[in-house]
Design an enzyme around this catalytic site. Structure first.
Site, PDB file in Angstrom:
ATOM      1  N   ASN A 106     -10.490  -2.530  -6.603  1.00 33.26           N
ATOM      2  CA  ASN A 106      -9.446  -1.787  -7.371  1.00 33.26           C
ATOM      3  C   ASN A 106     -10.081  -1.500  -8.831  1.00 33.26           C
ATOM      4  O   ASN A 106      -9.770  -0.511  -9.554  1.00 33.26           O
ATOM      5  CB  ASN A 106      -7.958  -2.433  -7.611  1.00 33.26           C
ATOM      6  CG  ASN A 106      -7.296  -2.233  -6.205  1.00 33.26           C
ATOM      7  OD1 ASN A 106      -6.381  -3.089  -5.880  1.00 33.26           O
ATOM      8  ND2 ASN A 106      -7.647  -1.248  -5.448  1.00 33.26           N
ATOM      9  N   ASP A 122       0.938  -1.298   0.157  1.00 40.70           N
ATOM     10  CA  ASP A 122      -0.010   0.062   0.094  1.00 40.70           C
ATOM     11  C   ASP A 122       0.812   1.220   0.063  1.00 40.70           C
ATOM     12  O   ASP A 122       1.991   1.296   0.498  1.00 40.70           O
ATOM     13  CB  ASP A 122      -0.928   0.203   1.190  1.00 40.70           C
ATOM     14  CG  ASP A 122      -2.213   0.921   1.106  1.00 40.70           C
ATOM     15  OD1 ASP A 122      -2.148   1.511  -0.120  1.00 40.70           O
ATOM     16  OD2 ASP A 122      -2.753   1.034   2.337  1.00 40.70           O
TER      17      ASP A 122
HETATM   18  C1  FPP Z   1      -1.849   0.254  -3.399  1.00 36.47           C
HETATM   19  O1  FPP Z   1      -1.436   1.552  -3.498  1.00 36.47           O
HETATM   20  C2  FPP Z   1      -1.166  -0.603  -4.361  1.00 36.47           C
HETATM   21  C3  FPP Z   1      -1.924  -1.283  -5.445  1.00 36.47           C
HETATM   22  C4  FPP Z   1      -3.417  -1.027  -5.438  1.00 36.47           C
HETATM   23  C5  FPP Z   1      -1.294  -1.709  -6.678  1.00 36.47           C
HETATM   24  C6  FPP Z   1      -0.037  -2.692  -6.157  1.00 36.47           C
HETATM   25  C7  FPP Z   1       0.682  -2.856  -7.420  1.00 36.47           C
HETATM   26  C8  FPP Z   1       2.027  -2.949  -7.464  1.00 36.47           C
HETATM   27  C9  FPP Z   1       2.766  -2.735  -6.380  1.00 36.47           C
HETATM   28  C10 FPP Z   1       2.590  -2.933  -8.835  1.00 36.47           C
HETATM   29  C11 FPP Z   1       2.169  -3.839  -9.703  1.00 36.47           C
HETATM   30  C12 FPP Z   1       2.261  -5.297  -9.130  1.00 36.47           C
HETATM   31  C13 FPP Z   1       3.221  -6.501  -9.563  1.00 36.47           C
HETATM   32  C14 FPP Z   1       3.162  -7.808  -9.115  1.00 36.47           C
HETATM   33  C15 FPP Z   1       3.961  -6.252 -10.821  1.00 36.47           C
HETATM   34  P1  FPP Z   1      -2.315   2.767  -3.526  1.00 36.47           P
HETATM   35  O2  FPP Z   1      -2.415   2.916  -5.060  1.00 36.47           O
HETATM   36  O3  FPP Z   1      -3.677   2.212  -3.068  1.00 36.47           O
HETATM   37  O4  FPP Z   1      -1.645   3.869  -2.729  1.00 36.47           O
HETATM   38  P2  FPP Z   1      -2.343   5.086  -2.087  1.00 36.47           P
HETATM   39  O5  FPP Z   1      -3.032   4.251  -0.779  1.00 36.47           O
HETATM   40  O6  FPP Z   1      -1.202   5.962  -1.365  1.00 36.47           O
HETATM   41  O7  FPP Z   1      -3.204   5.708  -2.928  1.00 36.47           O
END
Ligand code: FPP
Length: 247
Positions: A68, A20
């Site tokens: 998501n 996250d």
């Molecule tokens: C949460 O951060 C993260 C995600 C919803 C996506 C996770 C994806 C990756 C790390 C990259 C792709 C994965 C792989 C396995 C190649 P957020 O966007 O919710 O952050 P925020 O809470 O700060 O908005």
């Protein structure tokens, strides 16, 4: 045994991670959210590498939840492209290190091109046995549990399964994680302290580790720190502290 190794003993067999904070990390740098996700992929690479190096046998990464899909379509598209690129670029490494890929989630909801690379990587790495890497993609724990209950209910209705035979072990076999041990340690980055519909059944006895570090800054050293904290925790599984110490 070296001090650094001692500090990691006992090592969790299965580590699950809610990655996250990519969006906030990017915002702090006045960059678009996708910039954070890209940096997050580098964290994925490093964390997988370090987990493998220290001997973690199962690693589950929450990469995309059923919720998501509600994000702006450009962000969803960007994440899917990152996923496809990651898989395509990582298969040789996985084979070299004996990492077997699996997917927890609704694979059929993923775009066809991503599904194809995913299926191919899963097939290519099927006989690898050094570490299991599970990517939770279009994953939601409640959906997973309901699907398991529906399947079990149907088998009972069809006379294929005796309701009296349903126990925790049998139930676990109907989940994406079938055949894999429950996580011993769950890590969530970026300061949020919730489970967000992640492995609700499987995390029943997991140690929970929350860190303020946002996912793009969570690399090998940060994983080692979490593992050191885990090594110091006393896991009691309902027993008294004294019982757990003499186990
Ligand atoms: C949460 O951060 C993260 C995600 C919803 C996506 C996770 C994806 C990756 C790390 C990259 C792709 C994965 C792989 C396995 C190649 P957020 O966007 O919710 O952050 P925020 O809470 O700060 O908005």
């Amino acid at each position: 045994m070296q001090d650094s190794q001692l500090a990691l003993d006992p090592l969790p067999v299965h580590v699950a991670v809610i990655m996250d904070g990519n969006g906030r990390w990017a915002k702090e740098r006045n960059r678009p959210r996708l910039f954070g996700h890209k940096a997050g992929v580098d964290s994925v690479r490093e964390v997988v590498e370090t987990a493998h190096e220290v001997g973690i046998r199962h690693l589950t990464l929450y990469a995309f939840s059923t919720e998501n899909w509600r994000r702006p379509s450009l962000e969803v598209k960007g994440l899917m492209t990152l996923l496809k690129t990651y898989l395509g670029g990582e298969v040789a490494n996985m084979l070299k290190n004996g990492i077997r890929l699996d997917c927890f989630g609704q694979k059929d909801r993923l775009p066809k091109d991503v599904r194809e690379v995913l299926d191919q990587t899963i097939a290519d790495t099927a006989s690898c046995d050094s570490m299991r890497l599970n990517l939770a993609l279009s994953y939601g724990s409640r959906t997973e549990l309901i699907a398991a209950i529906q399947k079990i209910g149907q088998q009972c209705a069809d006379g294929e399964l005796d309701p009296a035979a349903i126990d925790e072990q049998l139930f676990s076999n109907y989940l994406y994680s079938s055949g894999q041990p429950d996580p011993d340690l769950m890590i969530r980055t970026s300061g949020e302290q919730r489970l967000s519909n992640f492995l609700l059944w499987q995390l029943s006895y997991a140690e929970l580790y929350f860190t303020e570090t946002k996912w793009p800054d969570f690399r090998g050293p940060q994983l080692l720190e979490a593992l050191q904290v885990f090594a110091k925790r006393q896991r009691r599984f309902g027993r008294t502290g004294e019982q757990a110490e003499t186990k």
